[in-house]
Design a protein around this motif. Structure first.
Motif, PDB file in Angstrom:
ATOM      1  N   ASP A 171      11.790   0.107  -6.966  1.00  0.00           N
ATOM      2  CA  ASP A 171      12.150  -1.213  -6.617  1.00  0.00           C
ATOM      3  C   ASP A 171      13.618  -0.843  -5.905  1.00  0.00           C
ATOM      4  N   GLU A 172      14.055   0.036  -5.985  1.00  0.00           N
ATOM      5  CA  GLU A 172      15.514   0.252  -5.218  1.00  0.00           C
ATOM      6  C   GLU A 172      15.210   0.849  -3.885  1.00  0.00           C
ATOM      7  N   LEU A 173      14.263   1.571  -3.804  1.00  0.00           N
ATOM      8  CA  LEU A 173      13.861   2.055  -2.511  1.00  0.00           C
ATOM      9  C   LEU A 173      13.260   1.045  -1.568  1.00  0.00           C
ATOM     10  N   HIS A 174      12.326   0.095  -2.315  1.00  0.00           N
ATOM     11  CA  HIS A 174      11.679  -0.891  -1.573  1.00  0.00           C
ATOM     12  C   HIS A 174      12.598  -1.885  -0.776  1.00  0.00           C
ATOM     13  N   LEU A 175      13.749  -2.102  -1.559  1.00  0.00           N
ATOM     14  CA  LEU A 175      14.615  -3.103  -1.065  1.00  0.00           C
ATOM     15  C   LEU A 175      15.596  -2.743  -0.100  1.00  0.00           C
ATOM     16  N   ARG A 176      15.447  -1.201   0.244  1.00  0.00           N
ATOM     17  CA  ARG A 176      16.612  -0.931   1.284  1.00  0.00           C
ATOM     18  C   ARG A 176      16.022  -1.580   2.788  1.00  0.00           C
ATOM     19  N   PRO A 177      17.206  -1.886   3.283  1.00  0.00           N
ATOM     20  CA  PRO A 177      16.689  -2.758   4.698  1.00  0.00           C
ATOM     21  C   PRO A 177      16.007  -1.823   5.935  1.00  0.00           C
ATOM     22  N   ARG A 178      16.405  -0.610   5.807  1.00  0.00           N
ATOM     23  CA  ARG A 178      15.714   0.364   6.827  1.00  0.00           C
ATOM     24  C   ARG A 178      14.231   0.238   6.310  1.00  0.00           C
ATOM     25  N   ILE A 179      13.938   0.442   5.088  1.00  0.00           N
ATOM     26  CA  ILE A 179      12.578   0.484   4.389  1.00  0.00           C
ATOM     27  C   ILE A 179      11.716  -0.832   4.831  1.00  0.00           C
ATOM     28  N   GLN A 180      12.513  -1.960   4.522  1.00  0.00           N
ATOM     29  CA  GLN A 180      11.764  -3.099   4.632  1.00  0.00           C
ATOM     30  C   GLN A 180      11.366  -3.320   6.249  1.00  0.00           C
ATOM     31  N   ARG A 181      12.374  -2.889   7.054  1.00  0.00           N
ATOM     32  CA  ARG A 181      12.072  -3.006   8.475  1.00  0.00           C
ATOM     33  C   ARG A 181      10.794  -2.056   8.889  1.00  0.00           C
ATOM     34  N   LEU A 182      10.942  -0.839   8.255  1.00  0.00           N
ATOM     35  CA  LEU A 182       9.712   0.129   8.471  1.00  0.00           C
ATOM     36  C   LEU A 182       8.396  -0.807   8.038  1.00  0.00           C
ATOM     37  N   PHE A 183       8.334  -1.159   6.680  1.00  0.00           N
ATOM     38  CA  PHE A 183       7.259  -2.073   6.298  1.00  0.00           C
ATOM     39  C   PHE A 183       6.688  -2.952   7.263  1.00  0.00           C
TER      40      PHE A 183
ATOM     41  N   ALA B 244       7.828   6.845   9.511  1.00  0.00           N
ATOM     42  CA  ALA B 244       8.108   7.056   8.267  1.00  0.00           C
ATOM     43  C   ALA B 244       8.929   8.232   7.882  1.00  0.00           C
ATOM     44  N   VAL B 245       8.810   9.257   8.734  1.00  0.00           N
ATOM     45  CA  VAL B 245       9.762  10.488   8.466  1.00  0.00           C
ATOM     46  C   VAL B 245      11.218  10.285   9.145  1.00  0.00           C
ATOM     47  N   LEU B 246      11.093   9.460  10.376  1.00  0.00           N
ATOM     48  CA  LEU B 246      12.280   9.207  11.039  1.00  0.00           C
ATOM     49  C   LEU B 246      13.213   8.240  10.034  1.00  0.00           C
ATOM     50  N   VAL B 247      12.506   7.180   9.221  1.00  0.00           N
ATOM     51  CA  VAL B 247      13.498   6.357   8.484  1.00  0.00           C
ATOM     52  C   VAL B 247      13.777   7.177   7.047  1.00  0.00           C
ATOM     53  N   ALA B 248      12.976   8.068   6.682  1.00  0.00           N
ATOM     54  CA  ALA B 248      13.310   8.799   5.404  1.00  0.00           C
ATOM     55  C   ALA B 248      14.425   9.546   5.663  1.00  0.00           C
ATOM     56  N   ARG B 249      14.596  10.428   6.940  1.00  0.00           N
ATOM     57  CA  ARG B 249      15.630  11.265   7.286  1.00  0.00           C
ATOM     58  C   ARG B 249      16.907  10.487   7.243  1.00  0.00           C
ATOM     59  N   LYS B 250      16.734   9.043   7.946  1.00  0.00           N
ATOM     60  CA  LYS B 250      18.118   8.408   7.914  1.00  0.00           C
ATOM     61  C   LYS B 250      18.308   7.851   6.732  1.00  0.00           C
ATOM     62  N   GLU B 251      17.479   7.808   5.910  1.00  0.00           N
ATOM     63  CA  GLU B 251      17.857   7.156   4.182  1.00  0.00           C
ATOM     64  C   GLU B 251      18.182   8.588   3.538  1.00  0.00           C
TER      65      GLU B 251
ATOM     66  N   LEU C 140       0.771  -1.227  -0.083  1.00  0.00           N
ATOM     67  CA  LEU C 140       0.038   0.028   0.095  1.00  0.00           C
ATOM     68  C   LEU C 140       0.828   1.190  -0.016  1.00  0.00           C
ATOM     69  N   ALA C 141       2.091   1.191   0.094  1.00  0.00           N
ATOM     70  CA  ALA C 141       3.113   2.245   0.408  1.00  0.00           C
ATOM     71  C   ALA C 141       2.792   3.177  -0.904  1.00  0.00           C
ATOM     72  N   GLY C 142       2.645   2.796  -2.098  1.00  0.00           N
ATOM     73  CA  GLY C 142       2.856   3.483  -3.249  1.00  0.00           C
ATOM     74  C   GLY C 142       1.491   4.527  -3.083  1.00  0.00           C
ATOM     75  N   ASP C 143       0.396   4.226  -2.373  1.00  0.00           N
ATOM     76  CA  ASP C 143      -0.374   5.108  -2.412  1.00  0.00           C
ATOM     77  C   ASP C 143      -0.096   6.674  -1.681  1.00  0.00           C
ATOM     78  N   PHE C 144       1.053   6.549  -0.829  1.00  0.00           N
ATOM     79  CA  PHE C 144       1.226   7.616  -0.132  1.00  0.00           C
ATOM     80  C   PHE C 144       2.627   8.085  -0.350  1.00  0.00           C
ATOM     81  N   TYR C 145       3.385   7.474  -0.947  1.00  0.00           N
ATOM     82  CA  TYR C 145       4.838   8.088  -1.379  1.00  0.00           C
ATOM     83  C   TYR C 145       5.516   7.191  -2.517  1.00  0.00           C
ATOM     84  N   PRO C 146       5.845   8.152  -3.950  1.00  0.00           N
ATOM     85  CA  PRO C 146       6.264   7.414  -4.910  1.00  0.00           C
ATOM     86  C   PRO C 146       7.390   6.373  -4.556  1.00  0.00           C
TER      87      PRO C 146
END
Length: 203
Positions: free
Chosen positions: A118-130, A183-190, A109-115
């Motif tokens: 595949d590269e972004l989806h596979l980042r470890p922090r992003i996967q943990r966030l999901f 999400a903002v916390l992880v986005a800043r780290k990334e 569902l993440a694509g509904d809220f942020y573009p």
């Protein structure tokens, strides 16, 4: 944040407000039909204006249609209010089950809220966030199901509709706030959010 707020406003806040207002003035059946018409009207408007329809809005429309059809067929408003309890329990369970897959439910569902690519989806922090957000929303759905069942069995219809409307919106807004914060916390780290550096004033 704008995408999350707009999606929640269209799919949750406005239908709940319309339902309660129509329920108080015209009765429960009118409120049921108006809430369903709002969901399909929002879908049609986004399609006609070339906007992407969010998965949250489609899911809401699908669930409310099933609830309305079953309640009208049975002539029972009790079934209308019982079905969200079952839906929340099923959705919460589906979120938990999705943790066993490569793409937990929040990732879908993440694509509904942020573009997302595949590269972004596979980042470890992003996967943990999901995964963490999937656990959060699964827990939320199961708690809502239990709370709503208790209210339905222990209060009058007027009290149930009022308390459920307020409590459901409050829980959803708190959960959305927690989702945005994480999400903002992880986005800043990334490095996905860029801080604007003020330009020094010249003398």
């Amino acid at each position: 944040m704008r995408r999350v707020a707009l999606s929640l406003l269209i799919a949750c806040v406005i239908p709940a407000t319309l339902f309660y207002g129509c329920f108080r003035v015209y009765g429960v059946w009118t409120a049921i039909i108006v809430a369903m018409c709002w969901s399909y009207g929002a879908i049609a408007w986004r399609a006609l204006t070339g906007r992407r329809t969010s998965g949250l809005l489609l899911l809401t429309a699908l669930l409310i249609t099933a609830r309305t059809a079953i309640s009208l067929a049975a002539g029972s408003t009790f079934l209308y209010f019982l079905q969200p309890i079952i839906s929340d329990a099923l959705v919460g369970t589906a979120f938990l089950v999705s943790l066993a897959t490569a793409r937990p439910m929040v990732a879908r569902l993440a694509g509904d809220f942020y573009p997302m690519d595949d590269e972004l989806h596979l980042r470890p922090r992003i996967q943990r966030l999901f995964r963490n957000l999937t656990v959060l929303w699964a827990t939320l759905c199961l708690i809502k199901a239990g709370l709503t069942l208790w209210l339905l069995q222990s209060t009058s219809l007027d009290t149930f509709v009022l308390v459920k409307s307020v409590s459901a919106l409050s829980i959803n807004m708190l959960a959305a706030g927690a989702t945005i914060g994480l999400a903002v916390l992880v986005a800043r780290k990334e490095g996905l959010l860029h801080t604007v550096v003020p330009i020094p004033a010249t003398v």
